[in-house]
Design an enzyme around this catalytic site. Structure first.
Site, short mmCIF file in Angstrom:
data_model
loop_
_atom_site.label_atom_id
_atom_site.label_comp_id
_atom_site.label_asym_id
_atom_site.label_seq_id
_atom_site.Cartn_x
_atom_site.Cartn_y
_atom_site.Cartn_z
N ILE A 195 3.92 2.79 2.39
CA ILE A 195 4.82 2.11 1.98
C ILE A 195 5.87 3.58 1.26
O ILE A 195 5.32 3.15 0.01
CB ILE A 195 4.92 1.20 2.64
CG1 ILE A 195 4.23 0.38 3.36
CG2 ILE A 195 6.60 0.01 1.51
CD1 ILE A 195 4.05 -1.49 3.75
N ASP B 156 0.67 -1.18 0.29
CA ASP B 156 -0.10 0.06 0.04
C ASP B 156 1.16 1.13 0.17
O ASP B 156 1.67 1.29 0.74
CB ASP B 156 -0.70 0.22 1.14
CG ASP B 156 -1.77 1.26 1.44
OD1 ASP B 156 -1.66 2.12 0.32
OD2 ASP B 156 -2.63 0.70 1.65
N HIS B 157 0.76 2.12 -1.65
CA HIS B 157 1.59 2.78 -0.83
C HIS B 157 1.76 4.10 0.18
O HIS B 157 1.93 4.79 -0.21
CB HIS B 157 1.98 3.60 -2.96
CG HIS B 157 3.45 4.20 -3.13
ND1 HIS B 157 3.74 4.40 -1.92
CD2 HIS B 157 3.58 4.64 -4.75
CE1 HIS B 157 5.11 4.84 -2.74
NE2 HIS B 157 4.72 4.67 -4.29
N ARG B 158 0.31 4.44 0.29
CA ARG B 158 -0.03 5.42 1.24
C ARG B 158 0.72 5.40 2.63
O ARG B 158 0.92 6.09 3.51
CB ARG B 158 -1.52 5.27 1.79
CG ARG B 158 -2.61 5.60 0.25
CD ARG B 158 -4.09 5.16 0.75
NE ARG B 158 -3.95 3.90 1.31
CZ ARG B 158 -5.60 3.65 1.93
NH1 ARG B 158 -6.38 3.85 1.64
NH2 ARG B 158 -5.18 2.06 1.82
#
Ligand code: CAO
Length: 438
Positions: A414, A410-412
């Site tokens: 990591i 989850d780019h939010r």
């Protein structure tokens, strides 16, 4: 005393030879005054003919597609003497736009709650307010005034369940639909609805309903796919020594039926990686403003069963030995395939492993099992020539067993750099199993 009456098309203005597009009653139906009998549609307007009487329908005199004018008999009805009679109600007409107007875009998000990215990760999939599927809209069971109302709000009648008599769509249903669309973030995915296709026109087909697991998994995957910004980091781990160790372990245990697969090593390697990178052992809270860092390590394992995909969770794997993990993997996958898992067996995971290594493939992009923030995909290990340098500038190709890893996160939560560090760390641990002891 009951009396049988002819119910005819009332005064519908200048319209003549108007097409019957829907018949809302059948012989035997008990209806009240003002209940709609038929829907008529000209090229300028759609109108409903309400009943001027209460009673029981005896016969229906028209069929869909018939053209009718004022005075034509629509139905015959047994009217009870006591039944109230309306003064010939006028047809409930609403203009029908010749060229349907496009549905307005949903309004922008206003509430701070809706604007929070994390909150959306915990909401059900968004309801889409537009665009409108004209065919579905036309077929929907609703009065002209409700149609007009739906047009004004850009609600697709074809996607609304009616709560009125005979599942007729009421204004309240349209309101509820719009409310749901707005509360789901108002950001509805502005995609065209999937066309309804009769595949049998192209060849023989069979309809097979999805299993309950398929349907539930589908809902979760869809929600996670649209609400979690995914990135997948690919990497390759050299597991040559690990494989030798694994084989020796299996040889030692050949009499007690224990089989240690790479998966058990991967679970132990993940334990080390989660300790090193605590952000991967976290979830966004529902406000989206805090990370919940977990001090326990439970790992979910995707298991392929004939009924569909299930993800049992192995608990406190940091406190279990490799052999204990291997044994638990065997029991848990048997339990999954025998459909004996309970909901609590599938809760509380910190990260998931999806291993397709027993089947094949070189890489894939697994979907994060939210509210977890990462999932490790594993493909089939293969012997590959790897160039090993000697330090003096010389080197040679050596056959090594290479395990492909696909980490979606989850780019939010990591960053890309941490994604790459995480798989690099996994590689280090997997290529030197002594590190699993650290
Ligand atoms: N590379 C090479 N060989 C591998 C391997 C890998 N990465 N992973 C497993 N293997 C081998 C095993 O060693 C085993 O070989 P032997 O029969 O010679 O011992 C064989 O493949 C079969 O392994 P397995 O699948 O039975 O066991 P596992 O521990 O690797 O996996 C389980 C267990 C339950 C995870 C697996 O059976 C399964 O269901 N996988 C599918 C998961 C899935 O569907 N994921 C998709 C989710 S996203 O849609």
């Amino acid at each position: 005393m009951a009396e049988v009456k002819d119910i005819a098309v009332p005064d519908i203005g200048d319209f003549k030879g108007v097409e019957v597009i829907e018949i809302m009653v059948s012989p035997g139906d008990t209806i009240s005054v003002e209940d709609p009998l038929v829907s008529l549609e000209s090229d300028k307007a759609a109108m409903e003919i309400p009943s001027p009487e209460a009673g029981v329908v005896k016969t229906v005199k028209v069929s869909k597609g018939d053209k009718v004018s004022q005075g034509d008999i629509l139905i015959t009805m047994e009217v009870s003497a006591a039944a109230p009679t309306a003064e010939a109600p006028a047809a409930d007409a609403a203009p029908l736009p010749k060229t349907p107007e496009p549905a307005p875009a949903p309004p922008p998000e206003r509430s701070t709650e809706a604007a929070r990215p994390a909150a959306s990760a915990h909401r059900p999939p968004p309801v889409v307010a537009g665009p409108v599927d004209e065919n579905g809209f036309r077929k929907a069971h609703a009065s002209p005034s409700v149609r007009k109302f739906a047009r004004e709000l850009g609600a697709d009648l074809g996607r609304i369940d009616g709560s009125g008599p005979k599942r007729r769509i009421l204004k309240e249903d349209v309101r509820a639909f719009i409310k749901k669309a707005l509360s789901s973030g108002g950001s509805g995915l502005d995609v065209a609805p999937m066309p309804e296709i009769d595949f049998s026109q192209f060849g023989p087909i069979e309809i097979r309903p999805l299993t309950k697991i398929n349907r539930l998994t589908g809902q979760f995957l869809h929600r996670n796919w649209v609400t979690v910004p995914h990135v997948t980091q690919f990497d390759e781990a050299d597991v040559t020594e690990l494989e030798q160790f694994r084989k020796s372990l299996n040889a030692e245990h050949k009499n007690d039926g224990l089989r240690v697969t790479i998966l058990a090593f991967l679970i132990k390697a993940l334990v080390s990686a989660l300790k090193e990178f605590p952000r991967f052992n976290a979830s966004l809270d529902t406000t989206g403003e805090n990370l919940v860092l977990k001090k326990y390590i439970h790992i979910g394992v995707a298991v392929d069963t004939p009924e569909g995909l299930v993800v049992p969770v192995l608990r406190d794997v940091d406190r279990k030995s490799l052999i204990e993990v291997a044994k638990e993997l065997i029991t848990v996958s048997e339990k999954a395939r025998d459909r004996k898992l309970t909901p609590s067996d599938m809760q509380g995971g910190c990260i998931t492993i999806s291993s397709l290594g027993g089947i094949g493939g070189t890489a894939f992009t697994p979907i994060v099992n939210a509210p977890e923030v990462a999932i490790l995909g594993v493909s089939r290990a293969q012997m590959k020539p790897v160039y090993i340098t000697n330090g003096d500038g010389s080197g040679e190709f050596v056959p090594r067993l290479i395990l492909p890893l696909s980490l979606s996160y989850d780019h939010r939560v990591i960053d890309g750099a941490d994604g790459a560090r995480f798989t690099a760390f996994l590689n280090k641990v997997l290529s030197d199993t002594r590190r699993l002891l650290l």
